[in-house]
Design a protein around this motif. Structure first.
Motif, PDB file in Angstrom:
ATOM      1  N   SER A 186      31.911  59.014  -5.369  1.00 56.34           N
ATOM      2  CA  SER A 186      32.750  58.558  -4.264  1.00 56.34           C
ATOM      3  C   SER A 186      34.206  58.897  -4.526  1.00 56.34           C
ATOM      4  N   LYS A 187      35.006  58.926  -3.444  1.00 57.15           N
ATOM      5  CA  LYS A 187      36.437  59.168  -3.593  1.00 57.15           C
ATOM      6  C   LYS A 187      37.081  58.071  -4.431  1.00 57.15           C
ATOM      7  N   GLY A 191      39.109  58.835  -7.768  1.00 56.59           N
ATOM      8  CA  GLY A 191      40.508  58.443  -7.834  1.00 56.59           C
ATOM      9  C   GLY A 191      40.821  57.622  -9.069  1.00 56.59           C
ATOM     10  N   ASN A 202      44.339  60.634   1.933  1.00 61.25           N
ATOM     11  CA  ASN A 202      43.588  61.874   1.764  1.00 61.25           C
ATOM     12  C   ASN A 202      43.974  62.615   0.488  1.00 61.25           C
ATOM     13  N   ILE A 204      42.704  62.458  -2.558  1.00 64.39           N
ATOM     14  CA  ILE A 204      41.536  62.963  -3.269  1.00 64.39           C
ATOM     15  C   ILE A 204      40.917  64.127  -2.502  1.00 64.39           C
ATOM     16  N   GLU A 205      40.881  64.044  -1.182  1.00 61.09           N
ATOM     17  CA  GLU A 205      40.350  65.152  -0.395  1.00 61.09           C
ATOM     18  C   GLU A 205      41.139  66.434  -0.652  1.00 61.09           C
ATOM     19  N   THR A 225      30.260  68.620  -0.477  1.00 57.51           N
ATOM     20  CA  THR A 225      30.637  67.344   0.145  1.00 57.51           C
ATOM     21  C   THR A 225      29.398  66.682   0.724  1.00 57.51           C
ATOM     22  N   GLY A 230      30.787  61.178  -0.646  1.00 57.76           N
ATOM     23  CA  GLY A 230      31.651  61.699  -1.696  1.00 57.76           C
ATOM     24  C   GLY A 230      31.378  63.165  -1.988  1.00 57.76           C
ATOM     25  N   TYR A 231      31.521  63.545  -3.265  1.00 60.43           N
ATOM     26  CA  TYR A 231      31.453  64.940  -3.668  1.00 60.43           C
ATOM     27  C   TYR A 231      30.514  65.081  -4.861  1.00 60.43           C
TER      28      TYR A 231
END
Length: 234
Positions: A186-187, A191, A202, A204-205, A225, A230-231
């Motif tokens: 997750s972001k 983070g 945004n 982290i994006e 993504t 998340g990523y």
């Protein structure tokens, strides 16, 4: 006569490597390009040595599959522009009777050959052996996934032979994704790991976007993504 695409070994993987096929027989060129694309290579085709030179000075190739019987082969050896480009590995397609002439010219690990009539499984196998020699040897203290390698002792990263110019935050992000490969992060989790806290917005994006552009520029994408979650790297 030349083998079939169905002969492709299951383990043959191009991993997005760039291959230049230089043959003047359209039938063989079509067979090689189609089969190697199915195996995951990125293919360009030239039918003369002169055209091959023009392509080699314009972009970098990982491998050249070259018909040793091209009528203008001497142009490759005498072309001064090739002296300043990174030399790719070379796989020669040779007649059996010409091996006495070719073998003294083969450099250790840099050039290999297959004999005609071609067997597609052999072409793919020899290409794999040649390209495997170009992969960076992983030392103790390095982490890797496919052709992505991170060296914690120097805080440097590579995708194949290409060094990645990463900021400290970008390196920490890429390392976090790599050690959690195939897991969605997750972001918020990213983070807190990268910056010590999660501030929303945004940021982290944007960080992931910068790393993705550097890592996935020339190869199959590794950073993905999962919308709403998340990523992940894989």
């Amino acid at each position: 006569m030349y083998g079939r695409a169905s002969e492709r070994p299951l383990l043959a993987r191009g991993d997005g490597r760039h291959v230049l096929i230089v043959v003047d027989d359209p039938e063989i060129a079509e067979l090689l390009s189609t089969t190697m694309e199915l195996a995951g290579f990125r293919i360009s085709v030239a039918d003369t040595a002169g055209e091959a030179v023009a392509r080699l000075v314009k972009r970098r190739f990982d491998l050249v599959v070259l018909d040793a019987d091209l009528s203008d082969m001497t142009e490759l050896a005498q072309e001064p522009r090739l002296a300043v480009v990174e030399r790719p590995r070379v796989l020669l397609l040779a007649e059996y009777d010409s091996l006495d002439r070719l073998l003294p010219e083969l450099g250790p690990g840099e050039t290999d050959y297959v004999t005609k009539p071609l067997r597609i499984a052999e072409v793919l196998a020899r290409a794999q052996v040649l390209l495997h020699g170009r992969r960076r040897v992983r030392r103790e203290g390095t982490l890797g996934y496919g052709d992505l390698v991170l060296d914690d002792s120097t805080c440097q990263a590579w995708r194949g032979q290409r060094a990645l110019d990463l900021t400290p935050a970008e390196y920490r992000l890429l390392r976090h994704l790599l050690v959690n490969a195939n897991k969605v992060l997750s972001k918020e989790r990213i983070g807190r790991f990268v910056r010590g806290e999660f501030r929303g917005g945004n940021a982290i994006e944007q960080l992931v976007s910068r790393v993705r552009r550097k890592v996935d520029r020339d190869g199959p994408p590794l950073i993905h993504t999962r919308r709403g979650f998340g990523y992940w790297l894989g």
